[in-house]
Design a protein around this motif. Structure first.
Motif, PDB file in Angstrom:
ATOM      1  N   TRP A  74       0.828  -1.209   0.000  1.00  0.00           N
ATOM      2  CA  TRP A  74       0.000   0.000   0.000  1.00  0.00           C
ATOM      3  C   TRP A  74       0.864   1.261   0.000  1.00  0.00           C
ATOM      4  O   TRP A  74       0.547   2.246  -0.684  1.00  0.00           O
ATOM      5  N   ASP A  75       1.952   1.236   0.757  1.00  0.00           N
ATOM      6  CA  ASP A  75       2.866   2.371   0.765  1.00  0.00           C
ATOM      7  C   ASP A  75       3.448   2.585  -0.625  1.00  0.00           C
ATOM      8  O   ASP A  75       3.503   3.723  -1.136  1.00  0.00           O
ATOM      9  N   LEU A  76       3.869   1.508  -1.276  1.00  0.00           N
ATOM     10  CA  LEU A  76       4.426   1.608  -2.627  1.00  0.00           C
ATOM     11  C   LEU A  76       3.397   2.152  -3.606  1.00  0.00           C
ATOM     12  O   LEU A  76       3.702   3.035  -4.419  1.00  0.00           O
ATOM     13  N   LYS A  77       2.180   1.648  -3.567  1.00  0.00           N
ATOM     14  CA  LYS A  77       1.155   2.112  -4.495  1.00  0.00           C
ATOM     15  C   LYS A  77       0.935   3.619  -4.360  1.00  0.00           C
ATOM     16  O   LYS A  77       0.856   4.342  -5.368  1.00  0.00           O
ATOM     17  N   ALA A  78       0.845   4.094  -3.145  1.00  0.00           N
ATOM     18  CA  ALA A  78       0.636   5.531  -2.941  1.00  0.00           C
ATOM     19  C   ALA A  78       1.816   6.339  -3.465  1.00  0.00           C
ATOM     20  O   ALA A  78       1.635   7.406  -4.074  1.00  0.00           O
ATOM     21  N   ARG A  79       3.024   5.834  -3.252  1.00  0.00           N
ATOM     22  CA  ARG A  79       4.205   6.557  -3.744  1.00  0.00           C
ATOM     23  C   ARG A  79       4.269   6.559  -5.271  1.00  0.00           C
ATOM     24  O   ARG A  79       4.653   7.568  -5.887  1.00  0.00           O
ATOM     25  N   GLU A 110       2.083   9.075  -6.423  1.00  0.00           N
ATOM     26  CA  GLU A 110       2.495  10.377  -5.875  1.00  0.00           C
ATOM     27  C   GLU A 110       1.415  10.973  -4.982  1.00  0.00           C
ATOM     28  O   GLU A 110       1.050  12.154  -5.100  1.00  0.00           O
ATOM     29  N   LEU A 111       0.916  10.131  -4.065  1.00  0.00           N
ATOM     30  CA  LEU A 111      -0.129  10.539  -3.132  1.00  0.00           C
ATOM     31  C   LEU A 111       0.247  10.162  -1.710  1.00  0.00           C
ATOM     32  O   LEU A 111       0.926   9.157  -1.485  1.00  0.00           O
ATOM     33  N   PRO A 112      -0.233  10.927  -0.716  1.00  0.00           N
ATOM     34  CA  PRO A 112      -0.215  10.400   0.649  1.00  0.00           C
ATOM     35  C   PRO A 112      -1.115   9.175   0.717  1.00  0.00           C
ATOM     36  O   PRO A 112      -2.170   9.130   0.067  1.00  0.00           O
TER      37      PRO A 112
END
Length: 363
Positions: free
Chosen positions: A105-110, A113-115
């Motif tokens: 989930w952290d990777l997907k957001a990065r 380019e989103l929090p």
């Protein structure tokens, strides 16, 4: 965007003082970290548990992730859950799934380019926290210093201490420590206790009546969280909220606890239950039954998802994990005022301090 083979590392950090709750004592905390990469972007997830979690993650789960689409987190989660059928879901396997799921989930957001909180959809900008520690090994001065720091220093208006010392064999001291805690924090702050399943059913009710005199509003695991009938009995007998759920490793666990009417607030631990994928599902299940939820331990792993939960009560600002997450990550949140704001930066907003961590590495 394809995923590379995840990288796994394990670290053990001594506690800053001897610690115990009602049923367990410990002198160190072990964190298992998973890093998943697509292109030049890396996501980070973690869980707390034995080093065996890292071995299981590396040997059994990481190969399942390699080559998958980086944005398809539910598919990766389902593949991991299916693959551990014969190994068993609860315990080591669930914690390993959790670390990888948080990283995905952290990777997907990065990548987007989103929090992470914005990716999940924000319900609240600020997430309430409660200070959590007050271990049974603490003498009164140590207990008072910790509580003072939270309530009068950082202005966190809710705190929790451990009771049930020596598996429930020291109830006079339990109540003395609760009395001390109330005196330290004053009449306005909320006071919670956690017995870690140390008491018998009737004993928990007797202790609960004593807690009422100190305006304790939260009684966590007064009996074993496996004793759903006992939790319901205590809940029906006391005015304070009875809570449990920290040892939930899958969605059916939470369904059973809710169906039994065992709790007033359901605790969910994303580092145990299967990551943020299952955390959000369990929170929705609780909402369907009119219950609030509270995130257990690992506050920085929960904060972004907690901002997206409409029926959230708060997250646990747990002493051991706050200390370790401050040591291991840049971007740690500030709970001053009793809330954190996890809606800035990319992903969950944390970056590993690789050099500072190395001295604690065990695998």
């Amino acid at each position: 965007m394809k995923l590379r083979l995840p990288v796994v590392s394990v670290y053990t950090v001594p506690t800053d003082a001897p610690e115990a709750d009602g049923t367990l004592s410990w002198h160190s905390t072990t964190v298992v970290i998973a890093e998943v990469t697509s292109g030049d972007t890396t996501g980070t997830g973690w869980t707390y548990g034995p080093a065996a979690v890292g071995d299981f993650l590396r040997d059994h789960l990481a190969p399942l992730i390699e080559g998958r689409g980086a944005l398809d987190v539910p598919a990766a989660h389902e593949a991991m859950c299916r693959a551990i059928r014969d190994a068993g879901r609860a315990g080591v396997a669930a914690c390993a799934i959790s670390a990888l799921d948080i990283a995905l989930w952290d990777l997907k957001a990065r990548l987007l380019e989103l929090p992470l909180a914005r990716l999940l959809g924000v319900c609240r900008e600020r997430v309430p926290v409660y200070g959590s520690g007050g271990f049974t090994t603490y003498h009164d001065k140590h207990l008072a210093a910790q509580l003072n720091g939270w309530v009068h220093g950082q202005h966190i208006p809710r705190v929790k201490i451990r009771i049930g010392e020596d598996r429930g064999r020291a109830t006079p001291r339990d109540l003395d420590r609760v009395r001390t805690a109330r005196q330290v924090i004053g009449p306005e702050a909320e006071l919670y206790v956690d017995a870690s399943g140390a008491y018998t059913r009737k004993q928990a009710i007797r202790v609960g009546h004593g807690l009422a005199g100190h305006d304790v509003g939260w009684f966590q695991e007064p009996v074993s969280s496996d004793d759903l009938t006992g939790l319901r009995l205590v809940r029906d007998s006391l005015p304070c909220d009875v809570t449990a759920g920290a040892y939930g490793y899958d969605l059916p666990y939470f369904a059973r606890m809710i169906s039994a009417g065992a709790v007033d607030c359901l605790q969910i631990d994303a580092t145990r239950c299967g990551g943020l994928t299952e955390f959000v599902r369990a929170a929705a299940l609780a909402q369907a039954h009119g219950l609030e939820v509270s995130a257990h331990r690992a506050p920085h792993a929960h904060a972004a998802a907690a901002a997206a939960i409409p029926n959230l009560r708060h997250i646990e600002w747990f002493h051991d994990h706050v200390r370790l997450e401050d040591m291991f990550f840049t971007g740690a949140l500030d709970p001053t005022g009793g809330t954190v704001t996890p809606t800035h930066g990319l992903g969950h907003g944390l970056t590993l301090r690789t050099e500072e961590m190395e001295q604690y590495r065990v695998a």
